[in-house]
Design a protein around this motif. Structure first.
Motif, PDB file in Angstrom:
ATOM      1  N   UNK A 182       0.845  -1.189   0.000  1.00  0.00           N
ATOM      2  CA  UNK A 182       0.000   0.000   0.000  1.00  0.00           C
ATOM      3  C   UNK A 182       0.884   1.244   0.000  1.00  0.00           C
ATOM      4  N   UNK A 183       0.502   2.221  -0.790  1.00  0.00           N
ATOM      5  CA  UNK A 183       1.208   3.499  -0.776  1.00  0.00           C
ATOM      6  C   UNK A 183       0.182   4.626  -0.868  1.00  0.00           C
ATOM      7  N   UNK A 184       0.598   5.836  -0.574  1.00  0.00           N
ATOM      8  CA  UNK A 184      -0.300   6.992  -0.616  1.00  0.00           C
ATOM      9  C   UNK A 184      -0.136   7.753  -1.922  1.00  0.00           C
ATOM     10  N   UNK A 185      -1.261   8.182  -2.472  1.00  0.00           N
ATOM     11  CA  UNK A 185      -1.258   8.939  -3.719  1.00  0.00           C
ATOM     12  C   UNK A 185      -2.122  10.180  -3.542  1.00  0.00           C
ATOM     13  N   UNK A 186      -1.602  11.313  -4.038  1.00  0.00           N
ATOM     14  CA  UNK A 186      -2.366  12.558  -3.959  1.00  0.00           C
ATOM     15  C   UNK A 186      -3.421  12.594  -5.064  1.00  0.00           C
ATOM     16  N   UNK A 187      -4.674  12.862  -4.689  1.00  0.00           N
ATOM     17  CA  UNK A 187      -5.772  12.961  -5.652  1.00  0.00           C
ATOM     18  C   UNK A 187      -6.463  14.314  -5.493  1.00  0.00           C
ATOM     19  N   UNK A 188      -7.141  14.729  -6.538  1.00  0.00           N
ATOM     20  CA  UNK A 188      -7.823  16.023  -6.538  1.00  0.00           C
ATOM     21  C   UNK A 188      -8.908  16.050  -5.464  1.00  0.00           C
ATOM     22  N   UNK A 189      -8.935  17.152  -4.697  1.00  0.00           N
ATOM     23  CA  UNK A 189      -9.907  17.264  -3.606  1.00  0.00           C
ATOM     24  C   UNK A 189     -10.680  18.581  -3.656  1.00  0.00           C
ATOM     25  N   UNK A 190     -10.734  19.204  -4.838  1.00  0.00           N
ATOM     26  CA  UNK A 190     -11.500  20.435  -4.972  1.00  0.00           C
ATOM     27  C   UNK A 190     -10.609  21.663  -5.115  1.00  0.00           C
ATOM     28  N   UNK A 191     -11.258  22.813  -5.174  1.00  0.00           N
ATOM     29  CA  UNK A 191     -10.529  24.067  -5.334  1.00  0.00           C
ATOM     30  C   UNK A 191     -11.185  25.159  -4.523  1.00  0.00           C
ATOM     31  N   UNK A 192     -10.461  26.263  -4.343  1.00  0.00           N
ATOM     32  CA  UNK A 192     -11.008  27.406  -3.612  1.00  0.00           C
ATOM     33  C   UNK A 192     -10.412  28.688  -4.167  1.00  0.00           C
ATOM     34  N   UNK A 208      -5.792  24.844  -6.154  1.00  0.00           N
ATOM     35  CA  UNK A 208      -6.179  23.445  -6.310  1.00  0.00           C
ATOM     36  C   UNK A 208      -5.740  22.670  -5.067  1.00  0.00           C
ATOM     37  N   UNK A 209      -6.602  21.787  -4.585  1.00  0.00           N
ATOM     38  CA  UNK A 209      -6.321  21.036  -3.366  1.00  0.00           C
ATOM     39  C   UNK A 209      -6.259  19.532  -3.657  1.00  0.00           C
ATOM     40  N   UNK A 210      -5.386  18.867  -2.966  1.00  0.00           N
ATOM     41  CA  UNK A 210      -5.269  17.412  -3.080  1.00  0.00           C
ATOM     42  C   UNK A 210      -5.343  16.790  -1.695  1.00  0.00           C
ATOM     43  N   UNK A 211      -5.588  15.520  -1.672  1.00  0.00           N
ATOM     44  CA  UNK A 211      -5.557  14.768  -0.422  1.00  0.00           C
ATOM     45  C   UNK A 211      -4.923  13.412  -0.684  1.00  0.00           C
ATOM     46  N   UNK A 212      -4.250  12.884   0.309  1.00  0.00           N
ATOM     47  CA  UNK A 212      -3.577  11.597   0.174  1.00  0.00           C
ATOM     48  C   UNK A 212      -4.565  10.467   0.429  1.00  0.00           C
ATOM     49  N   UNK A 213      -4.605   9.499  -0.490  1.00  0.00           N
ATOM     50  CA  UNK A 213      -5.468   8.333  -0.312  1.00  0.00           C
ATOM     51  C   UNK A 213      -4.603   7.072  -0.426  1.00  0.00           C
ATOM     52  N   UNK A 214      -4.925   6.043   0.334  1.00  0.00           N
ATOM     53  CA  UNK A 214      -4.143   4.802   0.239  1.00  0.00           C
ATOM     54  C   UNK A 214      -4.467   4.054  -1.046  1.00  0.00           C
ATOM     55  N   UNK A 215      -3.444   3.541  -1.691  1.00  0.00           N
ATOM     56  CA  UNK A 215      -3.590   2.775  -2.933  1.00  0.00           C
ATOM     57  C   UNK A 215      -2.963   1.401  -2.721  1.00  0.00           C
ATOM     58  N   UNK A 216      -3.687   0.358  -3.091  1.00  0.00           N
ATOM     59  CA  UNK A 216      -3.192  -1.008  -2.942  1.00  0.00           C
ATOM     60  C   UNK A 216      -2.668  -1.543  -4.267  1.00  0.00           C
ATOM     61  N   UNK A 217      -1.615  -2.333  -4.212  1.00  0.00           N
ATOM     62  CA  UNK A 217      -1.161  -3.026  -5.415  1.00  0.00           C
ATOM     63  C   UNK A 217      -0.960  -4.499  -5.109  1.00  0.00           C
ATOM     64  N   UNK A 218      -1.012  -5.292  -6.161  1.00  0.00           N
ATOM     65  CA  UNK A 218      -0.834  -6.738  -6.059  1.00  0.00           C
ATOM     66  C   UNK A 218      -0.073  -7.180  -7.300  1.00  0.00           C
TER      67      UNK A 218
END
Length: 253
Positions: A182-192, A208-218
């Motif tokens: 599992x690793x963290x990836x920044x994804x778009x989280x809106x704008x202000x 532009x805002x991003x947030x870190x989400x966990x990403x799984x790989x196999x």
């Protein structure tokens, strides 16, 4: 359906300049799904069990090595040269590694397996297009008895292994297994909107805002190699590679 197959279907749509019908999409998806089911291919090369048994009789040679991989944090194989200092050799610990005496059946298996790996790797690592269509996955079946004449050892917590009491000769090493992470990836989280002043010199804009989400790989890894044992012992650099023929390779995005 995995991400790679889906991207191929839509690339084919764009290349052709038209939007397929629901029936065409269903046919494309069915074709991709069918190719993901391995086609079983029997290796009919004769196998000499007596010769294999004799090759495994006790000797005074040994093979030692370290089984490891070089996946980056996203589960992809690091293939650059020179090697990236950010990616470390990671031991494949507590894994079962098999040794078989060389035989015509094993040679035929490795040849077919390597050719299939090359075909699948080209498909996975090149942009999908009408010229790079999904190949058929294949499963190569050895003649009965081949796997009965082998030796199996376990790697330790550092990926180290040893095959003792071998006769001089040529042997085939093989293992495969999953690596997950599992690793963290920044994804778009809106704008202000923002403003740092007023009047003539005020600056306004959109942040532009991003947030870190966990990403799984196999990722499915494989190691196979022929090893010559002559005098003394053979020390082997046993690096595992991504098995591109395994259609379950999946990265969440």
């Amino acid at each position: 359906m995995n991400i790679r197959t889906t991207s191929f279907i839509f690339s084919l749509m764009l290349f052709s300049g038209c939007t397929p019908s629901a029936l065409q999409m269903a046919n494309n998806e069915a074709d991709a799904a069918s190719k993901a089911i391995p086609q079983k291919i029997n290796i009919n090369t004769p196998f000499d069990a007596i010769q294999a048994k004799d090759a495994l009789s006790k000797g005074n040679r040994k093979i030692t090595g370290i089984l490891y991989h070089r996946l980056d944090i996203t589960g992809r194989d690091e293939m650059g040269w020179p090697a990236s200092p950010l990616i470390k050799n990671q031991p494949f610990k507590n894994a079962s590694l098999s040794l078989f005496p060389e035989s015509p059946a094993i040679v035929a298996f490795e040849k077919m397996f390597s050719e299939q790996q090359s075909t699948m790797k080209k498909w996975y690592t090149n942009p999908p297009s009408i010229f790079n269509q999904q190949p058929q996955t294949k499963l190569f079946l050895l003649p009965p008895g081949v796997v009965d004449y082998g030796i199996e050892v376990k790697t330790d917590d550092f990926g180290r292994y040893t095959f003792n009491n071998l006769k001089p000769g040529r042997y085939y090493l093989y293992t495969a297994g999953w690596k997950t992470g599992t690793y963290n990836k920044d994804v778009y989280a809106g704008s202000s909107q923002y403003s740092d002043g007023t009047g003539l010199y005020g600056v306004q804009g959109t942040a532009q805002h991003t947030r870190a989400v966990p990403v799984n790989y196999k990722t499915y890894l494989v190691y196979s190699e022929f090893v010559d044992v002559t005098s003394g012992s053979a020390a082997i650099d046993s690096r595992m590679q991504v098995d591109y023929n395994e259609m379950s390779i999946q990265y969440d995005k």
